[in-house]
Design an enzyme around this catalytic site. Structure first.
Site, mmCIF file in Angstrom:
data_model
loop_
_atom_site.group_PDB
_atom_site.id
_atom_site.type_symbol
_atom_site.label_atom_id
_atom_site.label_comp_id
_atom_site.label_asym_id
_atom_site.label_seq_id
_atom_site.Cartn_x
_atom_site.Cartn_y
_atom_site.Cartn_z
ATOM 1 N N GLU A 1 0.910 -1.182 -0.081
ATOM 2 C CA GLU A 1 -0.093 0.053 0.025
ATOM 3 C C GLU A 1 0.824 1.214 0.088
ATOM 4 O O GLU A 1 2.065 1.204 0.184
ATOM 5 C CB GLU A 1 -1.090 0.059 1.297
ATOM 6 C CG GLU A 1 -2.244 -0.641 1.322
ATOM 7 C CD GLU A 1 -3.355 0.207 0.145
ATOM 8 O OE1 GLU A 1 -2.808 1.084 -0.393
ATOM 9 O OE2 GLU A 1 -4.444 -0.044 0.102
ATOM 10 N N ARG B 1 -5.848 1.171 13.029
ATOM 11 C CA ARG B 1 -4.442 1.387 12.250
ATOM 12 C C ARG B 1 -4.761 2.464 11.175
ATOM 13 O O ARG B 1 -5.706 2.897 10.962
ATOM 14 C CB ARG B 1 -4.014 0.297 11.931
ATOM 15 C CG ARG B 1 -4.753 -0.492 10.783
ATOM 16 C CD ARG B 1 -3.963 -1.424 9.671
ATOM 17 N NE ARG B 1 -4.645 -2.035 8.803
ATOM 18 C CZ ARG B 1 -4.665 -1.639 7.467
ATOM 19 N NH1 ARG B 1 -4.472 -0.223 7.082
ATOM 20 N NH2 ARG B 1 -5.580 -2.243 6.540
ATOM 21 N N ASN C 1 -10.397 5.423 1.775
ATOM 22 C CA ASN C 1 -9.544 4.920 0.750
ATOM 23 C C ASN C 1 -9.548 5.940 -0.361
ATOM 24 O O ASN C 1 -10.504 7.065 -0.153
ATOM 25 C CB ASN C 1 -9.701 3.477 0.037
ATOM 26 C CG ASN C 1 -8.537 2.679 0.582
ATOM 27 O OD1 ASN C 1 -7.515 2.794 0.849
ATOM 28 N ND2 ASN C 1 -9.365 1.486 0.860
ATOM 29 N N ASP D 1 -10.176 1.267 -4.049
ATOM 30 C CA ASP D 1 -8.959 1.372 -2.912
ATOM 31 C C ASP D 1 -8.305 2.625 -3.221
ATOM 32 O O ASP D 1 -8.833 3.519 -3.452
ATOM 33 C CB ASP D 1 -7.995 0.096 -3.194
ATOM 34 C CG ASP D 1 -7.222 -0.539 -1.954
ATOM 35 O OD1 ASP D 1 -6.591 0.615 -1.174
ATOM 36 O OD2 ASP D 1 -7.320 -1.756 -1.655
#
Length: 297
Positions: A21, A104, A151, A201
């Site tokens: 990522e 997170r 995202n 995403d």
């Protein structure tokens, strides 16, 4: 779903990322950076030579922004951390949800003004546990709470519009911004409602303002116009494509990360390029990512 085009693809790194990522690109040094979030690794790729270095990290991190030639600002599970590039030393700048072990960090991008948008999410994608924040003038401000998987954070080239997605809700949103501050002027609205295979995403805008979004589970990059039309689709080598960024001297190639998170042995066997990192030649130019500004503007 639009049938995807094929484009020339080059393997940049054959190291498989559990959750690749957060790619970024430093044009001054021709260096690409990306993360394996779950394995706490930061990848550094010198594109001119092909040399790749993998840095172990002391905690989960998911995205970074360039501060100057010596420092990066990393988005981590404990908040915003300054990283010294030469030594790898971490210095906490702004704790964010550091006392919440259930969340997170996730996606991020720098607005043309130097304001940094970044997001958090539940470690198990718990509904509503995610938030998009803005870091500006040394202050962290929550912008959009109650999201599940925030995202696709990116901005129009003129800084007038911000984009983001909630992957779980299949929504790509747009919001009008103050171009001088990168902060919202109104509530966001749905720009595109995704249907079909894969989930929205990571994303980046090109020089003309198209939104290039990775389709997790869809093995493609989709390009959306600022008025909400799907205008192109490009096939990617790995099924769980996660995030793109424009790289190269002319910002004319796209680096794409991928992941094997959640894939069993059979799924990995059916997707032989899972978790690897690629360069695509799609015939489109991007632009340099702005540097983040730490203090008063």
């Amino acid at each position: 779903m639009r049938a995807p085009e094929t484009a020339p693809a080059t393997l940049l790194s054959d190291e498989r990322c559990h959750l690749g990522e957060g790619p970024s690109y430093d044009a001054a040094t021709d260096t690409a950076w990306w993360f394996d979030i779950l394995e706490q690794r930061l990848f550094e790729a010198r594109l001119r030579t092909g040399q790749i270095t993998v840095h172990g990290l002391p905690l989960m991190a998911s995205a970074l922004a360039s501060v100057d030639a010596q420092r990066q600002l990393l988005v981590t599970a404990d908040g915003l951390v300054l990283r010294d590039i030469a030594s790898g030393r971490f210095d906490m700048l702004a704790p964010v949800e550091a006392d919440n072990g259930a969340t997170r960090s996730n996606d991020a991008r720098v607005h043309p003004s130097g304001t940094f948008w970044f997001s958090t999410m539940g470690r198990h994608a718990e509904p509503g546990a995610g938030t998009i924040y803005a870091f500006r003038q040394g202050t962290v401000t929550p912008l959009f709470p109650g999201l599940t998987i925030p995202n696709a954070i990116c901005f129009s080239p003129d800084g007038l519009t911000g984009y983001f997605a909630d992957t779980a809700a299949h929504r790509l949103c747009r919001v009008r911004l103050d171009p001088a501050t990168g902060l919202p002027l109104e509530a966001p609205a749905v720009l595109y409602l995704h249907a079909g295979e894969g989930g929205l995403d990571g994303a980046v805008t090109d020089a003309e303002g198209l939104i290039w979004c990775a389709l997790w589970g869809g093995a493609r990059l989709n390009a959306y116009s600022p008025d909400g039309r799907l205008v192109r689709a490009i096939a990617t080598p790995a099924r769980q494509t996660s995030c793109p960024v424009f790289v190269g001297a002319g910002f004319d190639r796209v680096l794409v990360t991928s992941a094997w998170e959640g894939m069993d042995e059979a799924a990995r066997a059916a997707d032989p390029q899972h978790g690897r990192t690629f360069l695509l030649d799609i015939g489109i130019r991007g632009r340099a990512e702005p540097r983040v500004r730490l203090g008063a503007l």
